[in-house]
Design a protein around this motif. Structure first.
Motif, PDB file in Angstrom:
ATOM      1  N   UNK A 119       5.955  -0.691   0.036  1.00  0.00           N
ATOM      2  CA  UNK A 119       7.351  -0.261   0.113  1.00  0.00           C
ATOM      3  C   UNK A 119       7.603   0.744   1.224  1.00  0.00           C
ATOM      4  N   UNK A 120       6.636   1.613   1.485  1.00  0.00           N
ATOM      5  CA  UNK A 120       6.765   2.569   2.593  1.00  0.00           C
ATOM      6  C   UNK A 120       6.984   1.821   3.900  1.00  0.00           C
ATOM      7  N   UNK A 121       6.164   0.822   4.153  1.00  0.00           N
ATOM      8  CA  UNK A 121       6.273   0.074   5.403  1.00  0.00           C
ATOM      9  C   UNK A 121       7.561  -0.746   5.458  1.00  0.00           C
ATOM     10  N   UNK A 122       7.959  -1.295   4.330  1.00  0.00           N
ATOM     11  CA  UNK A 122       9.221  -2.043   4.292  1.00  0.00           C
ATOM     12  C   UNK A 122      10.394  -1.119   4.629  1.00  0.00           C
ATOM     13  N   UNK A 123      10.385   0.098   4.103  1.00  0.00           N
ATOM     14  CA  UNK A 123      11.450   1.073   4.419  1.00  0.00           C
ATOM     15  C   UNK A 123      11.428   1.491   5.884  1.00  0.00           C
ATOM     16  N   UNK A 124      10.279   1.332   6.529  1.00  0.00           N
ATOM     17  CA  UNK A 124      10.140   1.710   7.943  1.00  0.00           C
ATOM     18  C   UNK A 124      10.367   0.538   8.891  1.00  0.00           C
ATOM     19  N   UNK A 125      10.865  -0.586   8.379  1.00  0.00           N
ATOM     20  CA  UNK A 125      11.233  -1.699   9.247  1.00  0.00           C
ATOM     21  C   UNK A 125      10.239  -2.836   9.324  1.00  0.00           C
ATOM     22  N   UNK A 126       9.146  -2.763   8.588  1.00  0.00           N
ATOM     23  CA  UNK A 126       8.188  -3.863   8.555  1.00  0.00           C
ATOM     24  C   UNK A 126       8.719  -4.970   7.655  1.00  0.00           C
ATOM     25  N   UNK A 127       8.216  -6.178   7.839  1.00  0.00           N
ATOM     26  CA  UNK A 127       8.539  -7.289   6.954  1.00  0.00           C
ATOM     27  C   UNK A 127       7.248  -7.804   6.338  1.00  0.00           C
ATOM     28  N   UNK A 128       7.342  -8.197   5.075  1.00  0.00           N
ATOM     29  CA  UNK A 128       6.175  -8.754   4.399  1.00  0.00           C
ATOM     30  C   UNK A 128       5.949 -10.174   4.890  1.00  0.00           C
ATOM     31  N   UNK A 129       4.695 -10.480   5.245  1.00  0.00           N
ATOM     32  CA  UNK A 129       4.385 -11.825   5.726  1.00  0.00           C
ATOM     33  C   UNK A 129       3.397 -12.553   4.824  1.00  0.00           C
ATOM     34  N   UNK A 130       2.707 -11.818   3.952  1.00  0.00           N
ATOM     35  CA  UNK A 130       1.773 -12.477   3.018  1.00  0.00           C
ATOM     36  C   UNK A 130       1.436 -11.524   1.882  1.00  0.00           C
ATOM     37  N   UNK A 131       1.114 -12.117   0.753  1.00  0.00           N
ATOM     38  CA  UNK A 131       0.666 -11.349  -0.418  1.00  0.00           C
ATOM     39  C   UNK A 131      -0.530 -12.092  -0.997  1.00  0.00           C
ATOM     40  N   UNK A 132      -1.623 -11.395  -1.167  1.00  0.00           N
ATOM     41  CA  UNK A 132      -2.867 -12.005  -1.602  1.00  0.00           C
ATOM     42  C   UNK A 132      -3.359 -11.344  -2.889  1.00  0.00           C
ATOM     43  N   UNK A 133      -3.180 -11.981  -4.034  1.00  0.00           N
ATOM     44  CA  UNK A 133      -3.754 -11.430  -5.270  1.00  0.00           C
ATOM     45  C   UNK A 133      -5.279 -11.329  -5.135  1.00  0.00           C
ATOM     46  N   UNK A 134      -5.825 -10.153  -5.416  1.00  0.00           N
ATOM     47  CA  UNK A 134      -7.272  -9.957  -5.289  1.00  0.00           C
ATOM     48  C   UNK A 134      -7.758 -10.093  -3.867  1.00  0.00           C
ATOM     49  N   UNK A 135      -6.902  -9.812  -2.890  1.00  0.00           N
ATOM     50  CA  UNK A 135      -7.226 -10.051  -1.481  1.00  0.00           C
ATOM     51  C   UNK A 135      -8.233  -9.105  -0.856  1.00  0.00           C
TER      52      UNK A 135
END
Length: 160
Positions: A119-135
């Motif tokens: 969330x910190x990075x999202x608030x700073x203008x980043x976009x989520x590109x992947x989510x890996x459970x147990x990554x």
């Protein structure tokens, strides 16, 4: 108190490890200390510390890919008792602007992190590109994010 960001020096080693330990286990698993030590001993890119007075309260760096138009953030951490004070944002902006000043500015900057810090990075203008459970090898979930280091984004960082 005024913040200063400067290049990491080998004499900062113990203070950086101490700052890291304040974030274990909530933000970093203890197993990542080996990677941090490796990063400090043999960096793959520039590293920086944040000072508040004489105290090191933050640490982070980045790497630039030789093959891709890409920068990657490494170890953005703030001493736990200083979370929420703007130090992390100042360090992030500093690193992004440092990359933007390179002759071969990367088009994108990536970071991987845990869901509770994404969330910190999202608030700073980043976009989520992947989510890996147990990554992560530690078993924690991983979130990959990216920031486009465009001229407009750089101007916004400079005026922030």
């Amino acid at each position: 108190m005024k913040l200063t960001i400067r290049p990491y020096l080998p004499t900062d080693y113990k203070a950086v490890l101490a700052a890291f330990h304040t974030n274990v286990p909530e933000y970093f698993p203890a197993s990542e200390e080996a990677w941090l030590r490796s990063c400090l001993d043999e960096p793959d890119g520039p590293l920086f510390v944040v000072l508040e007075g004489e105290d090191i309260v933050g640490f982070g760096g980045y790497e630039i890919s030789e093959f891709y138009n890409l920068g990657t953030l490494v170890f953005g951490l703030v001493r736990a008792d200083r979370h929420g004070t703007g130090i992390g944002r100042a360090l992030l902006h500093y690193r992004l602007l440092h990359m933007a000043a390179l002759t071969l500015r990367p088009r994108y900057v990536t970071v991987d992190t845990h869901p509770h810090t994404a969330g910190f990075f999202l608030r700073c203008g980043f976009e989520e590109i992947a989510r890996w459970p147990g990554g992560y090898r530690s078993g924690r979930d991983r979130v990959d994010l990216r920031f486009e280091l465009s001229d407009d984004a750089v101007e916004k960082l400079r005026t922030a």
